[in-house]
Design a protein around this motif. Sequence first.
Motif, PDB file in Angstrom:
ATOM      1  N   ALA A 157     -17.908  20.010  34.929  1.00  0.00           N
ATOM      2  CA  ALA A 157     -17.844  20.296  33.496  1.00  0.00           C
ATOM      3  C   ALA A 157     -19.050  21.116  33.029  1.00  0.00           C
ATOM      4  CB  ALA A 157     -17.747  18.991  32.699  1.00  0.00           C
ATOM      5  N   LEU A 158     -20.217  20.830  33.570  1.00  0.00           N
ATOM      6  CA  LEU A 158     -21.405  21.581  33.168  1.00  0.00           C
ATOM      7  C   LEU A 158     -21.453  22.960  33.816  1.00  0.00           C
ATOM      8  CD1 LEU A 158     -24.098  18.754  33.181  1.00  0.00           C
ATOM      9  CD2 LEU A 158     -23.060  19.876  31.188  1.00  0.00           C
ATOM     10  N   ALA A 159     -20.891  23.090  35.015  1.00  0.00           N
ATOM     11  CA  ALA A 159     -20.914  24.385  35.707  1.00  0.00           C
ATOM     12  C   ALA A 159     -19.807  25.315  35.229  1.00  0.00           C
ATOM     13  CB  ALA A 159     -20.795  24.171  37.213  1.00  0.00           C
ATOM     14  N   ASP A 160     -18.673  24.764  34.793  1.00  0.00           N
ATOM     15  CA  ASP A 160     -17.508  25.583  34.461  1.00  0.00           C
ATOM     16  C   ASP A 160     -16.952  25.324  33.056  1.00  0.00           C
ATOM     17  OD1 ASP A 160     -17.314  27.047  36.842  1.00  0.00           O
ATOM     18  OD2 ASP A 160     -16.273  25.416  37.852  1.00  0.00           O
ATOM     19  N   PRO A 161     -17.787  25.331  32.033  1.00  0.00           N
ATOM     20  CA  PRO A 161     -17.239  25.065  30.694  1.00  0.00           C
ATOM     21  C   PRO A 161     -16.237  26.131  30.250  1.00  0.00           C
ATOM     22  CG  PRO A 161     -19.503  25.829  30.520  1.00  0.00           C
ATOM     23  CD  PRO A 161     -19.231  25.598  31.981  1.00  0.00           C
ATOM     24  N   ASP A 162     -16.394  27.365  30.748  1.00  0.00           N
ATOM     25  CA  ASP A 162     -15.431  28.404  30.370  1.00  0.00           C
ATOM     26  C   ASP A 162     -14.029  28.063  30.870  1.00  0.00           C
ATOM     27  OD1 ASP A 162     -17.323  29.907  29.035  1.00  0.00           O
ATOM     28  OD2 ASP A 162     -17.685  31.279  30.714  1.00  0.00           O
ATOM     29  N   VAL A 163     -13.944  27.547  32.083  1.00  0.00           N
ATOM     30  CA  VAL A 163     -12.635  27.183  32.636  1.00  0.00           C
ATOM     31  C   VAL A 163     -11.998  26.075  31.798  1.00  0.00           C
ATOM     32  CG1 VAL A 163     -11.441  26.221  34.647  1.00  0.00           C
ATOM     33  CG2 VAL A 163     -13.225  27.930  34.966  1.00  0.00           C
ATOM     34  N   ILE A 164     -12.805  25.143  31.342  1.00  0.00           N
ATOM     35  CA  ILE A 164     -12.285  24.063  30.488  1.00  0.00           C
ATOM     36  C   ILE A 164     -11.720  24.653  29.201  1.00  0.00           C
ATOM     37  CG2 ILE A 164     -12.907  22.017  29.133  1.00  0.00           C
ATOM     38  CD1 ILE A 164     -15.005  21.440  31.379  1.00  0.00           C
ATOM     39  N   ARG A 165     -12.427  25.583  28.611  1.00  0.00           N
ATOM     40  CA  ARG A 165     -11.941  26.221  27.381  1.00  0.00           C
ATOM     41  C   ARG A 165     -10.643  26.982  27.624  1.00  0.00           C
ATOM     42  NH1 ARG A 165     -16.126  29.750  24.543  1.00  0.00           N
ATOM     43  NH2 ARG A 165     -14.576  29.648  22.894  1.00  0.00           N
ATOM     44  N   VAL A 166     -10.568  27.698  28.743  1.00  0.00           N
ATOM     45  CA  VAL A 166      -9.359  28.448  29.073  1.00  0.00           C
ATOM     46  C   VAL A 166      -8.193  27.481  29.257  1.00  0.00           C
ATOM     47  CG1 VAL A 166      -8.262  29.940  30.792  1.00  0.00           C
ATOM     48  CG2 VAL A 166     -10.619  30.395  30.081  1.00  0.00           C
ATOM     49  N   GLN A 167      -8.418  26.413  29.988  1.00  0.00           N
ATOM     50  CA  GLN A 167      -7.343  25.441  30.205  1.00  0.00           C
ATOM     51  C   GLN A 167      -6.885  24.841  28.874  1.00  0.00           C
ATOM     52  OE1 GLN A 167      -6.478  23.547  33.421  1.00  0.00           O
ATOM     53  NE2 GLN A 167      -5.527  21.791  32.471  1.00  0.00           N
ATOM     54  N   ASP A 168      -7.819  24.460  28.037  1.00  0.00           N
ATOM     55  CA  ASP A 168      -7.468  23.862  26.738  1.00  0.00           C
ATOM     56  C   ASP A 168      -6.630  24.810  25.890  1.00  0.00           C
ATOM     57  OD1 ASP A 168      -8.831  21.536  27.318  1.00  0.00           O
ATOM     58  OD2 ASP A 168     -10.547  21.973  26.027  1.00  0.00           O
ATOM     59  N   ARG A 169      -7.008  26.076  25.879  1.00  0.00           N
ATOM     60  CA  ARG A 169      -6.380  27.028  24.963  1.00  0.00           C
ATOM     61  C   ARG A 169      -5.191  27.765  25.554  1.00  0.00           C
ATOM     62  NH1 ARG A 169     -10.595  30.630  22.605  1.00  0.00           N
ATOM     63  NH2 ARG A 169     -10.746  31.285  24.744  1.00  0.00           N
ATOM     64  N   ASP A 170      -5.234  28.081  26.849  1.00  0.00           N
ATOM     65  CA  ASP A 170      -4.266  29.029  27.405  1.00  0.00           C
ATOM     66  C   ASP A 170      -3.352  28.460  28.478  1.00  0.00           C
ATOM     67  OD1 ASP A 170      -5.074  31.284  25.834  1.00  0.00           O
ATOM     68  OD2 ASP A 170      -6.884  31.397  27.055  1.00  0.00           O
ATOM     69  N   LEU A 171      -3.319  27.162  28.652  1.00  0.00           N
ATOM     70  CA  LEU A 171      -2.452  26.560  29.658  1.00  0.00           C
ATOM     71  C   LEU A 171      -0.996  26.973  29.451  1.00  0.00           C
ATOM     72  CD1 LEU A 171      -2.493  24.579  32.092  1.00  0.00           C
ATOM     73  CD2 LEU A 171      -1.947  22.765  30.454  1.00  0.00           C
ATOM     74  N   ALA A 172      -0.560  27.052  28.218  1.00  0.00           N
ATOM     75  CA  ALA A 172       0.835  27.406  27.909  1.00  0.00           C
ATOM     76  C   ALA A 172       1.168  28.852  28.280  1.00  0.00           C
ATOM     77  CB  ALA A 172       1.122  27.173  26.432  1.00  0.00           C
ATOM     78  N   SER A 173       0.164  29.673  28.558  1.00  0.00           N
ATOM     79  CA  SER A 173       0.413  31.061  28.944  1.00  0.00           C
ATOM     80  C   SER A 173       0.717  31.218  30.432  1.00  0.00           C
ATOM     81  CB  SER A 173      -0.797  31.935  28.588  1.00  0.00           C
ATOM     82  OG  SER A 173      -0.987  31.956  27.188  1.00  0.00           O
ATOM     83  N   LEU A 174       0.623  30.128  31.183  1.00  0.00           N
ATOM     84  CA  LEU A 174       0.928  30.191  32.613  1.00  0.00           C
ATOM     85  C   LEU A 174       2.413  30.412  32.856  1.00  0.00           C
ATOM     86  CD1 LEU A 174      -1.137  27.199  34.074  1.00  0.00           C
ATOM     87  CD2 LEU A 174      -1.527  29.625  34.509  1.00  0.00           C
ATOM     88  N   ARG A 175       2.730  31.029  33.988  1.00  0.00           N
ATOM     89  CA  ARG A 175       4.116  31.079  34.443  1.00  0.00           C
ATOM     90  C   ARG A 175       4.561  29.643  34.699  1.00  0.00           C
ATOM     91  NH1 ARG A 175       3.385  34.834  39.573  1.00  0.00           N
ATOM     92  NH2 ARG A 175       2.013  33.082  39.898  1.00  0.00           N
ATOM     93  N   ASP A 176       5.860  29.373  34.566  1.00  0.00           N
ATOM     94  CA  ASP A 176       6.377  28.016  34.749  1.00  0.00           C
ATOM     95  C   ASP A 176       5.970  27.424  36.095  1.00  0.00           C
ATOM     96  OD1 ASP A 176       7.531  28.055  32.255  1.00  0.00           O
ATOM     97  OD2 ASP A 176       9.539  28.535  32.988  1.00  0.00           O
ATOM     98  N   GLU A 177       6.060  28.209  37.145  1.00  0.00           N
ATOM     99  CA  GLU A 177       5.715  27.711  38.483  1.00  0.00           C
ATOM    100  C   GLU A 177       4.247  27.294  38.553  1.00  0.00           C
ATOM    101  OE1 GLU A 177       5.293  29.450  43.018  1.00  0.00           O
ATOM    102  OE2 GLU A 177       6.702  30.409  41.650  1.00  0.00           O
ATOM    103  N   ASP A 178       3.357  28.129  38.015  1.00  0.00           N
ATOM    104  CA  ASP A 178       1.931  27.792  38.019  1.00  0.00           C
ATOM    105  C   ASP A 178       1.655  26.580  37.139  1.00  0.00           C
ATOM    106  OD1 ASP A 178       1.194  29.808  39.803  1.00  0.00           O
ATOM    107  OD2 ASP A 178       0.803  31.257  38.196  1.00  0.00           O
ATOM    108  N   LEU A 179       2.343  26.476  36.022  1.00  0.00           N
ATOM    109  CA  LEU A 179       2.159  25.329  35.136  1.00  0.00           C
ATOM    110  C   LEU A 179       2.560  24.040  35.856  1.00  0.00           C
ATOM    111  CD1 LEU A 179       1.390  24.160  32.403  1.00  0.00           C
ATOM    112  CD2 LEU A 179       3.711  24.673  31.611  1.00  0.00           C
ATOM    113  N   ARG A 180       3.679  24.061  36.560  1.00  0.00           N
ATOM    114  CA  ARG A 180       4.100  22.879  37.316  1.00  0.00           C
ATOM    115  C   ARG A 180       3.067  22.523  38.388  1.00  0.00           C
ATOM    116  NH1 ARG A 180       9.114  25.351  36.688  1.00  0.00           N
ATOM    117  NH2 ARG A 180       8.976  26.330  38.743  1.00  0.00           N
ATOM    118  N   THR A 181       2.530  23.536  39.048  1.00  0.00           N
ATOM    119  CA  THR A 181       1.519  23.290  40.083  1.00  0.00           C
ATOM    120  C   THR A 181       0.261  22.690  39.497  1.00  0.00           C
ATOM    121  OG1 THR A 181       2.391  25.100  41.435  1.00  0.00           O
ATOM    122  CG2 THR A 181       0.139  24.384  41.907  1.00  0.00           C
ATOM    123  N   VAL A 182      -0.211  23.246  38.383  1.00  0.00           N
ATOM    124  CA  VAL A 182      -1.409  22.708  37.734  1.00  0.00           C
ATOM    125  C   VAL A 182      -1.173  21.265  37.309  1.00  0.00           C
ATOM    126  CG1 VAL A 182      -2.853  22.868  35.653  1.00  0.00           C
ATOM    127  CG2 VAL A 182      -2.370  24.921  37.004  1.00  0.00           C
TER     128      VAL A 182
END
Length: 195
Positions: free
Chosen positions: A102-127
Amino acid sequence: MTRGATDRERAKAGRHAAILREASRLFAERGFSGVSLEDLGSAVGVSGPALYRHFANKQALLGALLVGVSERLRDGGRQVSSIDGDPTSRLRALIEFHVDFALADPDVIRVQDRDLASLRDEDLRTVRRLQREYVENWIEVLADLHPHRDADDLRVRAHACFGLMNSTPRTARGRAGGDDARAILETMALAALAR
């Protein structure tokens, strides 16, 4: 990268990692829809179209970013929680592992929080699958510590603790220094989950 990798393969892997790192930063700053391929290319010193050598499109890049971090969390959590020791030591190791992330990758946390719905369906299922596997790892450790609690109870506790530890993009920057934030997060997470 394997030992016998050529200079070209190492350069390509380095460029790939740089693209993911810059995509994380730019998506965190502007959101997935606010970043163009040209923006990403410029951030790593290549033309936008050159990114197609690494990723089919911007959505594939987002998928690689979020699937990759989910794999790292799942695999790292499994490794950390498999240490020999009592349940509290194993829980402490998991907490330290997650706080490091969490301290090393706060940007990734923000991206996941905001943009998870922008993933392709297959990638969303994998995540989602990888995230469930990561949570189940925590539940196994928590069940050893709290054998009287059921899995649903432990799942709620784990998710609540993730919320605490993943608050770093909003709380840790510019307030408490890295070591202070780490100590606060680890102490609070252990207090919440060990009781």
